[in-house]
Design a protein around this motif. Structure first.
Motif, PDB file in Angstrom:
ATOM      1  N   ASN A 216     -57.850 -60.783-112.897  1.00 57.49           N
ATOM      2  CA  ASN A 216     -58.995 -61.420-113.531  1.00 57.49           C
ATOM      3  C   ASN A 216     -58.463 -62.659-114.250  1.00 57.49           C
ATOM      4  O   ASN A 216     -57.457 -62.579-114.956  1.00 57.49           O
ATOM      5  CB  ASN A 216     -59.661 -60.458-114.526  1.00 57.49           C
ATOM      6  N   SER A 217     -59.118 -63.796-114.067  1.00 65.12           N
ATOM      7  CA  SER A 217     -58.585 -65.023-114.663  1.00 65.12           C
ATOM      8  C   SER A 217     -58.525 -64.964-116.180  1.00 65.12           C
ATOM      9  O   SER A 217     -57.782 -65.739-116.804  1.00 65.12           O
ATOM     10  CB  SER A 217     -59.411 -66.231-114.216  1.00 65.12           C
ATOM     11  N   PHE A 239     -52.987 -67.778-109.825  1.00 64.20           N
ATOM     12  CA  PHE A 239     -53.808 -67.172-108.771  1.00 64.20           C
ATOM     13  C   PHE A 239     -54.217 -65.774-109.202  1.00 64.20           C
ATOM     14  O   PHE A 239     -53.565 -65.146-110.045  1.00 64.20           O
ATOM     15  CB  PHE A 239     -53.075 -67.149-107.425  1.00 64.20           C
ATOM     16  N   VAL A 240     -55.300 -65.281-108.599  1.00 66.67           N
ATOM     17  CA  VAL A 240     -55.893 -64.004-109.003  1.00 66.67           C
ATOM     18  C   VAL A 240     -55.947 -63.088-107.792  1.00 66.67           C
ATOM     19  O   VAL A 240     -56.421 -63.472-106.718  1.00 66.67           O
ATOM     20  CB  VAL A 240     -57.314 -64.210-109.568  1.00 66.67           C
ATOM     21  N   TYR A 241     -55.470 -61.871-107.974  1.00 66.71           N
ATOM     22  CA  TYR A 241     -55.503 -60.870-106.908  1.00 66.71           C
ATOM     23  C   TYR A 241     -56.772 -60.011-106.972  1.00 66.71           C
ATOM     24  O   TYR A 241     -57.307 -59.750-108.053  1.00 66.71           O
ATOM     25  CB  TYR A 241     -54.323 -59.914-107.047  1.00 66.71           C
ATOM     26  N   ALA A 253     -63.315 -65.901-103.520  1.00 68.85           N
ATOM     27  CA  ALA A 253     -64.347 -65.888-104.561  1.00 68.85           C
ATOM     28  C   ALA A 253     -63.716 -65.962-105.949  1.00 68.85           C
ATOM     29  O   ALA A 253     -64.225 -66.653-106.840  1.00 68.85           O
ATOM     30  CB  ALA A 253     -65.212 -64.639-104.426  1.00 68.85           C
ATOM     31  N   LEU A 254     -62.596 -65.268-106.137  1.00 71.98           N
ATOM     32  CA  LEU A 254     -61.901 -65.320-107.428  1.00 71.98           C
ATOM     33  C   LEU A 254     -61.242 -66.682-107.636  1.00 71.98           C
ATOM     34  O   LEU A 254     -61.153 -67.177-108.762  1.00 71.98           O
ATOM     35  CB  LEU A 254     -60.855 -64.212-107.497  1.00 71.98           C
ATOM     36  N   ALA A 255     -60.807 -67.303-106.532  1.00 71.42           N
ATOM     37  CA  ALA A 255     -60.150 -68.610-106.641  1.00 71.42           C
ATOM     38  C   ALA A 255     -61.129 -69.708-107.044  1.00 71.42           C
ATOM     39  O   ALA A 255     -60.728 -70.686-107.674  1.00 71.42           O
ATOM     40  CB  ALA A 255     -59.486 -68.969-105.313  1.00 71.42           C
ATOM     41  N   VAL A 256     -62.398 -69.545-106.686  1.00 67.39           N
ATOM     42  CA  VAL A 256     -63.387 -70.572-107.036  1.00 67.39           C
ATOM     43  C   VAL A 256     -63.410 -70.800-108.537  1.00 67.39           C
ATOM     44  O   VAL A 256     -63.416 -71.939-109.018  1.00 67.39           O
ATOM     45  CB  VAL A 256     -64.788 -70.172-106.530  1.00 67.39           C
ATOM     46  N   ASN A 259     -59.670 -71.975-109.919  1.00 66.71           N
ATOM     47  CA  ASN A 259     -59.248 -73.321-109.547  1.00 66.71           C
ATOM     48  C   ASN A 259     -60.139 -74.422-110.107  1.00 66.71           C
ATOM     49  O   ASN A 259     -59.933 -75.599-109.781  1.00 66.71           O
ATOM     50  CB  ASN A 259     -59.194 -73.452-108.026  1.00 66.71           C
ATOM     51  N   GLN A 260     -61.119 -74.085-110.916  1.00 69.51           N
ATOM     52  CA  GLN A 260     -61.924 -75.127-111.537  1.00 69.51           C
ATOM     53  C   GLN A 260     -61.014 -76.050-112.354  1.00 69.51           C
ATOM     54  O   GLN A 260     -60.102 -75.597-113.051  1.00 69.51           O
ATOM     55  CB  GLN A 260     -62.981 -74.511-112.452  1.00 69.51           C
TER      56      GLN A 260
END
Length: 308
Positions: A216-217, A239-241, A253-256, A259-260
């Protein structure tokens, strides 16, 4: 996990290729790696891609659970300057071939998530260096093969002349100085093999990173995880697993969110403030989603020698 794998079809060539050579310019160099060429290698922030080779499943190699949406050449063309690679044996249905060096993003799964020859990736790096004479590329190798085997792949890809060797304890050169002598490929390897060539710098003698066990970011942290706090380069895992049946996998979806541009920028700036260490690399999944490169450009506008 060692016994859990599926047959993998490996295609030896890529269906997309780097653009043709462009003529070199005779004007004085002003910009290297998107910054002033007078900046030292350790004075800038660069964007790096986690498992850079494992790109979206419409690629020539079917990478299950890919980390990236573009092939390596396109990542480089669009501004990425650090590549995370995992040199591994060539896993077959019956055995491994110790003479072939491939890349795959989980050796315990024996190539089940996709694999291809390392030299395929390195050819793309060489083409980029040839076509972009003022750019420097860094490779981070998490290797399960010998350094000698890795070196053979670099030789096969005709990259030997580009390799930079850093003397521990000395100051890193300016980017322009590296360009001048055409030593524009920096390689780090986590292998502790004493026969490792000098240009395969032992990763944890030079890099200190942050925790990568993030699902979780909101869990992103700045604390030092691997390597010594005094190491030259500060590396932010960003990065998020996603937990997929007990196996941690990348998720677009987690990277969206991760990566903002504002998320990357504020986290890196906060880590800079907390650790008093200039973030040298921001390591992401799914380059192209979000604005991580914009964040890195903004970080490079901040003055070095101070904390934001």
């Amino acid at each position: 996990m060692a016994g859990c794998y599926l047959p993998v079809t490996v295609i030896e060539t890529h269906d997309e290729h780097p653009p043709k050579d462009t003529p070199a310019t005779s004007s004085p160099l002003r910009t290297c790696n998107r910054v002033d060429c007078t900046r030292r290698y350790d004075q800038i922030t660069q964007l790096a891609t986690h498992n850079a080779f494992a790109w979206a499943d419409d690629g020539p190699v079917h990478y299950k659970k890919p980390n990236q949406m573009y092939p390596v050449w396109k990542q480089l063309d669009r501004g990425v300057r650090g590549l995370g690679l995992r040199p591994s044996p060539h896993f077959t249905l019956t055995d491994t071939d110790p003479h072939d060096v491939y890349v795959t993003h989980n050796t315990d799964l024996r190539g089940a998530l996709g694999q291809e020859p390392l030299v395929n990736v390195l050819h793309q790096v060489r083409a980029f260096l040839e076509n972009n004479p003022s750019e420097i590329v860094t490779i981070f190798a998490e290797s399960s093969v010998s350094p000698e085997a890795v070196a053979r792949s670099f030789e096969e890809a005709n990259l030997t002349d580009y390799l930079y060797t850093h003397t521990p304890g000395t100051q890193w050169p300016a980017l322009g100085a590296m360009v001048l002598v055409n030593q524009r490929l920096v390689v780090f390897n986590d292998s502790q093999d004493p026969n490792r060539p000098a240009w395969q710098h032992y990763l944890w003698d030079f890099v200190v990173d942050t925790d990568f066990n993030v699902s979780n970011s909101d869990q992103f942290s700045c604390g030092f995880y691997r390597g010594k706090a005094s190491n030259d380069l500060y590396f932010i895992n960003h990065f998020v697993y996603k937990d997929d049946a007990g196996i941690l996998m990348p998720d677009p979806a987690l990277a969206v969110r991760a990566n903002q541009a504002t998320v990357v920028y504020e986290r890196a700036k906060d880590c800079w403030h907390r650790t008093k260490r200039n973030p040298n690399f921001v390591y992401i999944d799914w380059f192209g989603l979000g604005g991580a490169l914009d964040a890195v450009d903004s970080l490079n506008e901040l003055p070095r020698g101070t904390t934001p």
